[in-house]
Design a protein around this motif. Structure first.
Motif, PDB file in Angstrom:
ATOM      1  N   VAL A   1     -59.390  59.794 109.528  1.00 53.89           N
ATOM      2  CA  VAL A   1     -60.632  60.572 109.455  1.00 53.89           C
ATOM      3  C   VAL A   1     -60.535  61.666 108.392  1.00 53.89           C
ATOM      4  CG1 VAL A   1     -62.105  62.176 110.728  1.00 53.89           C
ATOM      5  CG2 VAL A   1     -61.291  60.089 111.834  1.00 53.89           C
ATOM      6  N   LEU A   2     -59.411  62.375 108.358  1.00 53.06           N
ATOM      7  CA  LEU A   2     -59.277  63.494 107.418  1.00 53.06           C
ATOM      8  C   LEU A   2     -59.153  63.007 105.975  1.00 53.06           C
ATOM      9  CD1 LEU A   2     -56.921  65.829 109.479  1.00 53.06           C
ATOM     10  CD2 LEU A   2     -59.397  66.010 109.151  1.00 53.06           C
ATOM     11  N   CYS A   3     -58.480  61.883 105.766  1.00 54.81           N
ATOM     12  CA  CYS A   3     -58.418  61.327 104.407  1.00 54.81           C
ATOM     13  C   CYS A   3     -59.807  60.864 103.950  1.00 54.81           C
ATOM     14  CB  CYS A   3     -57.419  60.168 104.353  1.00 54.81           C
ATOM     15  SG  CYS A   3     -55.687  60.681 104.411  1.00 54.81           S
ATOM     16  N   ALA A   4     -60.563  60.271 104.882  1.00 49.59           N
ATOM     17  CA  ALA A   4     -61.936  59.874 104.550  1.00 49.59           C
ATOM     18  C   ALA A   4     -62.776  61.095 104.201  1.00 49.59           C
ATOM     19  CB  ALA A   4     -62.556  59.123 105.732  1.00 49.59           C
ATOM     20  N   LEU A   5     -62.621  62.171 104.974  1.00 54.30           N
ATOM     21  CA  LEU A   5     -63.344  63.413 104.693  1.00 54.30           C
ATOM     22  C   LEU A   5     -62.992  63.959 103.312  1.00 54.30           C
ATOM     23  CD1 LEU A   5     -64.999  65.966 105.611  1.00 54.30           C
ATOM     24  CD2 LEU A   5     -62.812  66.867 106.432  1.00 54.30           C
ATOM     25  N   LEU A   6     -61.690  64.032 103.021  1.00 54.35           N
ATOM     26  CA  LEU A   6     -61.246  64.577 101.740  1.00 54.35           C
ATOM     27  C   LEU A   6     -61.808  63.782 100.571  1.00 54.35           C
ATOM     28  CD1 LEU A   6     -59.407  66.585 100.214  1.00 54.35           C
ATOM     29  CD2 LEU A   6     -57.554  64.909 100.451  1.00 54.35           C
ATOM     30  N   ALA A   7     -61.753  62.462 100.674  1.00 57.45           N
ATOM     31  CA  ALA A   7     -62.238  61.624  99.573  1.00 57.45           C
ATOM     32  C   ALA A   7     -63.757  61.731  99.421  1.00 57.45           C
ATOM     33  CB  ALA A   7     -61.825  60.175  99.809  1.00 57.45           C
ATOM     34  N   MET A   8     -64.476  61.718 100.530  1.00 62.25           N
ATOM     35  CA  MET A   8     -65.938  61.732 100.461  1.00 62.25           C
ATOM     36  C   MET A   8     -66.501  63.087 100.054  1.00 62.25           C
ATOM     37  SD  MET A   8     -66.845  58.696 100.898  1.00 62.25           S
ATOM     38  CE  MET A   8     -66.126  57.149 101.476  1.00 62.25           C
ATOM     39  N   MET A   9     -65.749  64.156 100.268  1.00 60.67           N
ATOM     40  CA  MET A   9     -66.227  65.486  99.899  1.00 60.67           C
ATOM     41  C   MET A   9     -65.734  65.950  98.529  1.00 60.67           C
ATOM     42  SD  MET A   9     -68.298  66.710 102.275  1.00 60.67           S
ATOM     43  CE  MET A   9     -68.967  65.038 102.318  1.00 60.67           C
ATOM     44  N   THR A  10     -64.842  65.183  97.900  1.00 55.77           N
ATOM     45  CA  THR A  10     -64.350  65.582  96.575  1.00 55.77           C
ATOM     46  C   THR A  10     -64.499  64.448  95.553  1.00 55.77           C
ATOM     47  OG1 THR A  10     -62.080  64.926  97.177  1.00 55.77           O
ATOM     48  CG2 THR A  10     -62.688  67.231  97.538  1.00 55.77           C
ATOM     49  N   LEU A  11     -63.903  63.305  95.844  1.00 61.07           N
ATOM     50  CA  LEU A  11     -63.943  62.193  94.890  1.00 61.07           C
ATOM     51  C   LEU A  11     -65.352  61.627  94.748  1.00 61.07           C
ATOM     52  CD1 LEU A  11     -62.563  60.195  93.004  1.00 61.07           C
ATOM     53  CD2 LEU A  11     -61.897  58.843  95.010  1.00 61.07           C
ATOM     54  N   LEU A  12     -66.032  61.395  95.866  1.00 62.68           N
ATOM     55  CA  LEU A  12     -67.388  60.839  95.798  1.00 62.68           C
ATOM     56  C   LEU A  12     -68.343  61.752  95.024  1.00 62.68           C
ATOM     57  CD1 LEU A  12     -69.459  58.684  96.586  1.00 62.68           C
ATOM     58  CD2 LEU A  12     -69.794  59.905  98.749  1.00 62.68           C
ATOM     59  N   PRO A  13     -68.392  63.065  95.306  1.00 66.23           N
ATOM     60  CA  PRO A  13     -69.273  63.932  94.502  1.00 66.23           C
ATOM     61  C   PRO A  13     -68.949  63.893  93.016  1.00 66.23           C
ATOM     62  CG  PRO A  13     -68.563  65.073  96.487  1.00 66.23           C
ATOM     63  CD  PRO A  13     -67.771  63.809  96.418  1.00 66.23           C
ATOM     64  N   ALA A  14     -67.648  63.879  92.693  1.00 66.78           N
ATOM     65  CA  ALA A  14     -67.276  63.848  91.276  1.00 66.78           C
ATOM     66  C   ALA A  14     -67.781  62.575  90.601  1.00 66.78           C
ATOM     67  CB  ALA A  14     -65.756  63.956  91.143  1.00 66.78           C
ATOM     68  N   LEU A  15     -67.618  61.438  91.250  1.00 63.28           N
ATOM     69  CA  LEU A  15     -68.091  60.174  90.682  1.00 63.28           C
ATOM     70  C   LEU A  15     -69.608  60.174  90.512  1.00 63.28           C
ATOM     71  CD1 LEU A  15     -65.893  57.546  92.559  1.00 63.28           C
ATOM     72  CD2 LEU A  15     -65.952  57.937  90.095  1.00 63.28           C
ATOM     73  N   LEU A  16     -70.314  60.654  91.529  1.00 63.71           N
ATOM     74  CA  LEU A  16     -71.776  60.656  91.454  1.00 63.71           C
ATOM     75  C   LEU A  16     -72.284  61.573  90.349  1.00 63.71           C
ATOM     76  CD1 LEU A  16     -72.675  60.668  95.258  1.00 63.71           C
ATOM     77  CD2 LEU A  16     -72.904  58.774  93.659  1.00 63.71           C
ATOM     78  N   VAL A  17     -71.635  62.729  90.184  1.00 68.35           N
ATOM     79  CA  VAL A  17     -72.048  63.655  89.123  1.00 68.35           C
ATOM     80  C   VAL A  17     -71.782  63.059  87.748  1.00 68.35           C
ATOM     81  CG1 VAL A  17     -71.515  65.873  88.048  1.00 68.35           C
ATOM     82  CG2 VAL A  17     -71.861  65.736  90.527  1.00 68.35           C
ATOM     83  N   VAL A  18     -70.611  62.453  87.568  1.00 68.40           N
ATOM     84  CA  VAL A  18     -70.263  61.849  86.278  1.00 68.40           C
ATOM     85  C   VAL A  18     -71.213  60.700  85.942  1.00 68.40           C
ATOM     86  CG1 VAL A  18     -68.513  60.471  85.104  1.00 68.40           C
ATOM     87  CG2 VAL A  18     -67.849  62.563  86.300  1.00 68.40           C
ATOM     88  N   LEU A  19     -71.572  59.904  86.960  1.00 69.30           N
ATOM     89  CA  LEU A  19     -72.443  58.757  86.714  1.00 69.30           C
ATOM     90  C   LEU A  19     -73.903  59.167  86.528  1.00 69.30           C
ATOM     91  CD1 LEU A  19     -70.907  56.263  89.297  1.00 69.30           C
ATOM     92  CD2 LEU A  19     -70.719  56.148  86.813  1.00 69.30           C
ATOM     93  N   GLY A  20     -74.291  60.305  87.088  1.00 66.63           N
ATOM     94  CA  GLY A  20     -75.652  60.804  86.889  1.00 66.63           C
ATOM     95  C   GLY A  20     -76.692  60.056  87.712  1.00 66.63           C
ATOM     96  N   ARG A  21     -77.951  60.300  87.386  1.00 69.26           N
ATOM     97  CA  ARG A  21     -79.060  59.713  88.158  1.00 69.26           C
ATOM     98  C   ARG A  21     -79.095  58.189  88.070  1.00 69.26           C
ATOM     99  NH1 ARG A  21     -83.157  63.550  89.405  1.00 69.26           N
ATOM    100  NH2 ARG A  21     -82.718  65.594  88.434  1.00 69.26           N
ATOM    101  N   ARG A  22     -78.580  57.645  86.980  1.00 72.89           N
ATOM    102  CA  ARG A  22     -78.722  56.199  86.764  1.00 72.89           C
ATOM    103  C   ARG A  22     -78.006  55.357  87.818  1.00 72.89           C
ATOM    104  NH1 ARG A  22     -75.508  58.371  82.856  1.00 72.89           N
ATOM    105  NH2 ARG A  22     -73.317  57.698  82.759  1.00 72.89           N
ATOM    106  N   VAL A  23     -77.105  55.964  88.581  1.00 73.82           N
ATOM    107  CA  VAL A  23     -76.396  55.202  89.608  1.00 73.82           C
ATOM    108  C   VAL A  23     -77.346  54.751  90.712  1.00 73.82           C
ATOM    109  CG1 VAL A  23     -75.765  57.135  91.132  1.00 73.82           C
ATOM    110  CG2 VAL A  23     -74.237  55.169  90.932  1.00 73.82           C
ATOM    111  N   PHE A  24     -78.528  55.415  90.833  1.00 73.29           N
ATOM    112  CA  PHE A  24     -79.495  55.054  91.866  1.00 73.29           C
ATOM    113  C   PHE A  24     -80.427  53.921  91.421  1.00 73.29           C
ATOM    114  CE2 PHE A  24     -78.317  59.358  93.089  1.00 73.29           C
ATOM    115  CZ  PHE A  24     -78.231  59.268  94.470  1.00 73.29           C
ATOM    116  N   TRP A  25     -80.301  53.435  90.200  1.00 73.97           N
ATOM    117  CA  TRP A  25     -81.202  52.403  89.683  1.00 73.97           C
ATOM    118  C   TRP A  25     -81.273  51.217  90.654  1.00 73.97           C
ATOM    119  CZ3 TRP A  25     -81.077  47.273  88.338  1.00 73.97           C
ATOM    120  CH2 TRP A  25     -82.150  46.819  87.551  1.00 73.97           C
ATOM    121  N   PRO A  26     -82.473  50.683  90.906  1.00 72.74           N
ATOM    122  CA  PRO A  26     -83.759  50.950  90.233  1.00 72.74           C
ATOM    123  C   PRO A  26     -84.594  52.056  90.895  1.00 72.74           C
ATOM    124  CG  PRO A  26     -83.989  49.060  91.656  1.00 72.74           C
ATOM    125  CD  PRO A  26     -82.548  49.486  91.778  1.00 72.74           C
TER     126      PRO A  26
END
Length: 685
Positions: free
Chosen positions: A300-325
């Motif tokens: 649970v804690l490893c999932a929390l750490l990854a989802m609160m740090t790695l996931l935000p970083a990836l989404l920010v780097v990829l920008g809005r286009r990751v939600f296409w279409p």
């Protein structure tokens, strides 16, 4: 400034690359320390645990007990008997045996058995498996007995890792594609969950090396399920809030900052509560349950750490286009199609809250009665959903020798008093035969054959009679004694761990919600869900799945998981409800608003978590299948009945009293020049 903010995202990604590089050597070693012998699951204080430890120290080490079974329906021919004798001689010539195997024929002449015991493999699982498989290649009959059962169980657990991971990933991927309706977005949280799973393996290995926690196939399998299930839930909450913020904020970095600020506290609180609930298993005496606690918490804690740090970083780097279409444009409005369902559910709970609450509680109580129909304790040979060779051999023996024990009960006694122990054992009711075995280190092994079939009520009475007659200092073990100890210890552990979990979770909820009433509602709700889920299991385990028994640890483990995970969703709902109340909304209206705004994402999260645990139902071990079924059903009940109707209707009924004795329980005083806070619309009961 925007470039600097984007650099932060790349910096987080670089840091995670370093973390994974450091974790890789440890994660790869987790399989080497995984143990699935009975002694690795046994209670620490039980007689059978002491027997297993002492016999490992006797000359030759731990013994492997097998039964070679030759059977022909119409009766064994002289040629069959000659073949059996020749093959057994070959086994004795190729492997050091503790005694010469003697044939025991059934009364109807259809079956011949040879008891084979060897210390050649010792306590090495791989050596034991090689020994059993070599004998299987040598003989034409079936190979059963405790050693063969252990080998078959080991092979099943070793085969779980790949199919369990692939199936879990596939299930989560399909659900994320349906939820996000994007060809790209689903892949991001899935990759992050995979990274979290890899990190959890490394941390678990480090904990094993540092603190000697038990690592089993069951605990690592459940850890993987938790990482993908809980991790995806956290991702759903974060992505949903991030999508909302992208419509209000022009830059992805700022939108992510707002999303983390908005949903981060609830995610941190819920994951912390789940981890604390899991760690309560450290109070269990059962070795497998105690090892499950930190392993699950790590997931649970490893999932929390990854989802609160790695996931935000990836989404920010990829920008809005990751939600296409379905890209959320700045300044656009979100369609309310998915929320309409929960608005309708909320209005039904708001119109007649007392009727909804009573009907839902009655339904859960009726379902819980099904727990009275749960089958008895699961026998070793019934642990497999298929029929491996060892189980087939034991079934053949049970039919051919209905009144005879076919696997030994092992005693270890101080050598100085072994003669008296031997005589006492022979005089105990239900004992057919007792023989002195190996001696060493001040201990002597005595092998006892009961007069009744393995794990029958009569054999269980014989084991209890031996323990009573022999007294302290002489230990009674063996496969049947191990099952008895597991059943009794799980019952004792429930009396300790269940109250501890309730107290810990309630205290955490009181601190988070600043109320006594709201936490009690949530805790009562998840306990009711647990009872109903067990009841559904009682109705279908035997009739639908064909399970011949219930795993002794099912009630305890399912309780811990359902309470912790159920409260997890309760925190999401109550956190939003409290936020609405702080903004001046009356509690009744706040409860309905919280359901409308969080219902969709909580439903999606519940579906994902239930589906990941449902993966265990297809696993070839009854223990895992039963646990997965109960948790999956419980999560669905919690998501679509309890959280949607019962908690909402209770909140509407209680009004401000739901926050008692906190400040939100008191009606705010009207200030000059302002209108009083709007009361919720009166409801009919």
């Amino acid at each position: 400034m925007e470039g600097r903010k984007r650099t932060v995202g790349w910096g987080v990604l670089a840091l995670w690359v370093i973390v994974i590089a450091l974790a890789a050597p440890l994660a790869g070693k987790l399989g080497d320390v995984q143990r699935d012998r009975a002694v690795d699951y046994l209670p620490a204080s039980a007689d059978s645990t002491q027997v297993a430890k002492i016999t490992e120290q006797l000359p030759g080490g731990d013994s492997t007990d097998l039964v070679l079974v030759y059977h022909r329906e119409g009766g064994l021919t002289p040629a069959d008997r000659a073949t059996a004798a020749r093959e057994v001689e070959r086994v004795a010539a190729e492997h050091p045996l503790t005694s010469t195997p003697r044939p025991v024929a059934s009364e109807d002449g259809t079956t011949l058995l040879y008891a084979v015991t060897s210390t050649e493999p010792g306590s090495d699982e791989k050596a034991r498996d090689a020994f059993v498989n070599d004998i299987r290649e040598t003989v034409s009959g079936e190979v059963g007995g405790p050693g063969a059962l252990a080998t078959d169980a080991s092979e099943v657990y070793e085969s779980l890792d790949g199919p369990l991971l692939y199936t879990t990933v596939a299930v989560v991927a399909v659900l994320l594609i349906v939820i996000y309706r994007s060809p790209f977005l689903w892949l991001v949280p899935l990759v992050v969950a995979g990274v979290a799973d890899y990190l959890s393996m490394a941390v678990t290995y480090a904990l094993h090396q540092g603190f000697d926690i038990s690592v089993s196939g069951q605990s690592t399998g459940v850890m993987t399920i938790l990482v993908f299930g809980a991790g995806t839930d956290y991702a759903l909450l974060l992505v949903s809030r991030y999508r909302e913020e992208l419509r209000r904020v022009p830059r992805p970095y700022d939108a992510m900052t707002a999303a983390l600020r908005g949903c981060g506290p609830a995610v941190l609180a819920s994951s912390g509560t789940v981890a604390l609930g899991m760690l309560c298993l450290l109070a269990a005496d059962m070795n497998s349950s105690r090892g499950m606690g930190p392993t699950a918490a790590v997931g649970v804690l490893c999932a929390l750490l990854a989802m609160m740090t790695l996931l935000p970083a990836l989404l920010v780097v990829l920008g809005r286009r990751v939600f296409w279409p379905l890209i959320p444009a700045y300044g656009s409005e979100q369609k309310a199609t998915r929320r309409s369902l929960f608005a309708a559910m909320g209005s039904s709970a708001g119109r007649r809250p007392l009727a909804v609450l009573l009907a839902g509680a009655a339904a859960l109580a009726a379902l819980a009665l099904g727990a009275l129909n749960l089958p008895g304790a699961l026998k070793q040979e019934d642990s497999f959903t298929s029929t491996p060779e060892a189980v087939a051999a034991m079934k053949t023996l049970a039919a051919a020798y209905p009144e005879m024990g076919t696997q030994p009960i092992t005693l270890v006694a101080p050598t100085a008093g072994s003669s008296g122990a031997l005589e006492t054992a022979r005089a105990t009711e239900g004992v057919a035969k007792a023989e002195r075995g190996r001696s060493g280190g001040g201990w002597t092994e005595i092998s006892v054959i009961a007069a009744h079939p393995p794990q029958s009520a009569e054999e269980t009475a014989t084991i209890k009679g031996l323990r009573s007659a022999l007294g302290d200092g002489v230990y009674v073990g063996g496969p049947s004694a191990e099952q008895l100890d597991m059943t009794e210890t799980n019952a004792r552990d429930r009396n300790i761990v269940v109250p501890l979990v309730l107290v810990v979770v309630t205290i955490v909820l009181i601190a988070l919600l600043r109320s006594l009433v709201a936490p009690l509602i949530l805790v009562a709700a998840v306990v009711a869900v647990w009872g109903a889920a067990l009841g559904i299991g009682g109705l279908v385990f035997e009739s639908l799945f064909g399970f011949e028994g219930t795993d002794p640890g099912l009630a305890l483990l399912s309780f811990v998981f359902l309470v912790a995970l159920g409260v997890d969703y309760g925190i999401f709902l109550m956190h939003r409800m409290r936020e609405e109340c702080l903004n001046g909304t009356e509690p009744g209206a706040a409860a309905l608003t919280a359901l409308r705004t969080t219902g969709g994402v909580i439903a999606s999260a519940g579906l994902v978590l239930a589906a990941t645990f449902a993966v265990l139902v297809n696993m070839p071990m009854a223990q895992l299948a039963e646990l997965g079924f109960v948790i999956a059903v419980g999560v669905l009940l919690d998501t679509f009945l309890v959280r949607t109707y019962l908690v909402t209707s209770a909140s509407v009924l209680l009004g401000r009293r739901v926050w008692w004795p906190g400040p939100l329980a008191r009606k705010p005083a009207a200030t000059p020049g302002s209108e009083p806070a709007r009361e919720s619309t009166p409801v009919r009961v």
